[in-house]
Design a protein around this motif. Structure first.
Motif, mmCIF file in Angstrom:
data_model
loop_
_atom_site.group_PDB
_atom_site.id
_atom_site.type_symbol
_atom_site.label_atom_id
_atom_site.label_comp_id
_atom_site.label_asym_id
_atom_site.label_seq_id
_atom_site.Cartn_x
_atom_site.Cartn_y
_atom_site.Cartn_z
ATOM 1 N N TRP A 105 -31.321 9.520 15.576
ATOM 2 C CA TRP A 105 -32.358 8.717 14.939
ATOM 3 C C TRP A 105 -32.714 7.495 15.787
ATOM 4 C CZ3 TRP A 105 -34.568 11.668 11.619
ATOM 5 C CH2 TRP A 105 -33.814 12.626 10.933
ATOM 6 N N ARG A 106 -31.789 7.066 16.659
ATOM 7 C CA ARG A 106 -32.089 5.962 17.566
ATOM 8 C C ARG A 106 -32.927 6.426 18.768
ATOM 9 N NH1 ARG A 106 -28.752 1.344 17.225
ATOM 10 N NH2 ARG A 106 -29.965 0.563 19.009
ATOM 11 N N ILE A 107 -32.651 7.625 19.239
ATOM 12 C CA ILE A 107 -33.363 8.118 20.429
ATOM 13 C C ILE A 107 -34.612 8.911 20.069
ATOM 14 C CG2 ILE A 107 -31.129 8.295 21.599
ATOM 15 C CD1 ILE A 107 -31.568 11.371 21.587
ATOM 16 N N ARG A 108 -34.829 9.163 18.773
ATOM 17 C CA ARG A 108 -35.944 10.006 18.328
ATOM 18 C C ARG A 108 -37.287 9.610 18.937
ATOM 19 N NH1 ARG A 108 -39.739 10.235 14.201
ATOM 20 N NH2 ARG A 108 -40.204 12.367 13.492
ATOM 21 N N PRO A 109 -37.653 8.319 19.008
ATOM 22 C CA PRO A 109 -38.964 7.962 19.573
ATOM 23 C C PRO A 109 -39.125 8.332 21.045
ATOM 24 C CG PRO A 109 -38.025 6.136 18.315
ATOM 25 C CD PRO A 109 -36.946 7.138 18.494
ATOM 26 N N TYR A 110 -38.008 8.566 21.744
ATOM 27 C CA TYR A 110 -38.056 8.864 23.176
ATOM 28 C C TYR A 110 -37.992 10.361 23.459
ATOM 29 C CZ TYR A 110 -36.913 3.914 23.163
ATOM 30 O OH TYR A 110 -36.926 2.556 22.925
ATOM 31 N N LEU A 111 -37.965 11.174 22.419
ATOM 32 C CA LEU A 111 -37.917 12.623 22.562
ATOM 33 C C LEU A 111 -39.313 13.216 22.455
ATOM 34 C CD1 LEU A 111 -34.824 13.369 20.300
ATOM 35 C CD2 LEU A 111 -34.915 13.626 22.787
ATOM 36 N N PRO A 112 -39.519 14.445 22.954
ATOM 37 C CA PRO A 112 -40.816 15.114 22.768
ATOM 38 C C PRO A 112 -41.148 15.233 21.288
ATOM 39 C CG PRO A 112 -39.466 16.300 24.363
ATOM 40 C CD PRO A 112 -38.578 15.255 23.751
ATOM 41 N N LYS A 113 -42.423 15.236 20.964
ATOM 42 C CA LYS A 113 -42.859 15.267 19.565
ATOM 43 C C LYS A 113 -42.256 16.447 18.808
ATOM 44 C CE LYS A 113 -45.339 12.794 18.021
ATOM 45 N NZ LYS A 113 -45.112 11.539 17.245
ATOM 46 N N GLN A 114 -42.219 17.615 19.444
ATOM 47 C CA GLN A 114 -41.666 18.791 18.767
ATOM 48 C C GLN A 114 -40.202 18.578 18.408
ATOM 49 O OE1 GLN A 114 -40.734 22.455 20.948
ATOM 50 N NE2 GLN A 114 -41.951 23.596 19.467
ATOM 51 N N THR A 115 -39.441 17.968 19.319
ATOM 52 C CA THR A 115 -38.021 17.734 19.066
ATOM 53 C C THR A 115 -37.825 16.658 18.004
ATOM 54 O OG1 THR A 115 -37.626 18.295 21.388
ATOM 55 C CG2 THR A 115 -35.798 17.314 20.181
#
Length: 372
Positions: free
Chosen positions: A225-235
């Protein structure tokens, strides 16, 4: 003077209330605009992801508490957060996609025992089986636009790296048993790398290297949940969809979702075939529709089993009477000639497996039963 003070207070409350409502409406609007740019993973893919607008009133808050309590009751090894991202998928699956969920529930009666055995043998949490719903809707013949295949949607390079065979006759990415062991091993590897199951699930979608880079960008904290904004949209949507799938597969009755019969035989036997034989000839001998055998043996690309003495192949069959089995055995011992076969076996025979799910850790079919 007192009246003026009361009027001032009333006006302030009205202004604050209107400002708060406007802010909430803007947040909802922004969320919908953002979600319209994304696409649904797996079997819900194919259309824009438009989350239903949620009324931020007491009823919605009460419902969210119910969902959180239910998710908490399901949590085993993998953490199941209840937040706006998960809630959006729960709302979607329990409203617009009830029929699709019903079909998957029907298919799960056949496929889940296969997945559960492989995951257990490799030491992976049972909940990982829900990935196959997000990936393929439990369709072993599913093929993505990028060429990923099978229940677990393996790409060719990854499949080869995890020991799956792909040649002129067979594609083990579509073999529920073999592909499940490969997927379980993959999850074991990425979990050992990150030490976090949600990150392992994210890595299954976008790759371990992308997850590692996202961790670096977020300040080195290994938390989805901390790294979510830095992942591809699909992920970003993949993990919430996984959690919501876990929810709906357990609480479907609460949403009046009915399982649809899949029409797949759950009672089966497995025959070791060490010669070349077509599914059509076996179906004819067993007096079965070819589509039944094809559904139970999806990995054979040409509907030809290219078994040999050195590398016998498995043929999954519905439970049949002894008389019919005799005919099948005869069919397996008649030498067939196929134009595109590169080898033949003169003395090939079919032998019945005698393994039971509770007595072996081999990669056999868990629906098989001992011949009597």
């Amino acid at each position: 003077a007192m009246i003026n003070k009361i009027m001032t207070i009333v006006l302030f409350v009205v202004f604050a209330s209107n400002h708060s409502i406007a802010r909430v409406q803007k947040l909802i609007s922004d969320s919908i605009k953002t979600s319209e740019k994304t696409h649904l993973p797996g079997y819900f893919r194919g259309g824009p992801l438009v989350f239903p607008q949620v009324n931020p009133g007491p009823l919605a808050f009460y419902q969210n508490k119910i969902y959180k309590r239910r998710l908490d009751s399901l949590q085993k090894t993998i953490p199941l957060a209840c937040n706006q991202y998960v809630q959006n998928y729960i709302d979607l699956y329990t409203s617009k996609h009830k029929d699709q969920v019903g079909k998957v529930l029907g298919l799960s009666k056949y496929y889940f025992p296969i997945l559960e055995k492989a995951l257990k043998d490799v030491g992976i949490p049972e909940e990982i089986k829900f990935i196959t719903i997000v990936e393929s809707a439990l369709n072993p013949n599913a093929v993505s636009h990028s060429g990923a295949k099978g229940l677990w949607q393996f790409m060719s390079a990854t499949a080869k790296g995890y020991g799956l065979q792909m040649d002129h006759y067979v594609d083990e990415r579509k073999d529920p048993v073999q592909a499940s062991y490969a997927a379980a091993t993959y999850f074991k590897d990425v979990y050992n790398q990150f030490g976090d199951w949600l990150l392992a699930i994210a890595a299954y979608n976008c790759g371990a290297s992308i997850v590692s880079k996202a961790i670096e960008k977020s300040g080195g904290i290994a938390d989805f949940w901390r790294i979510r904004p830095y992942l591809p949209k699909q992920t970003q949507n993949y993990v919430p969809a996984f959690i919501a799938t876990n929810y709906v597969m357990n609480y479907y009755k609460k949403h009046n979702i009915l399982p649809t019969s899949a029409g797949i035989n759950t009672a089966t036997d497995v025959i070791e075939v060490n010669k070349v034989v077509s599914l059509a000839s076996v179906a004819k001998a067993a007096k079965l529709d070819l589509s039944i055998l094809s559904a139970l043996n999806p990995a054979y690309k040409k509907q030809i089993i290219n078994g040999s003495q050195a590398r016998p192949k498995q043929l999954v069959m519905p439970l049949l009477s002894k008389q019919v089995y005799s005919s099948v055995y005869d069919a397996l011992n008649i030498q067939e000639v196929h134009k595109d076969i590169h080898h033949t076996e003169k003395n090939g025979v079919g032998t019945y497996t005698t393994k039971k799910h509770s007595k072996s850790k081999g990669k056999y079919h868990p629906h098989s039963s001992k011949k009597k």
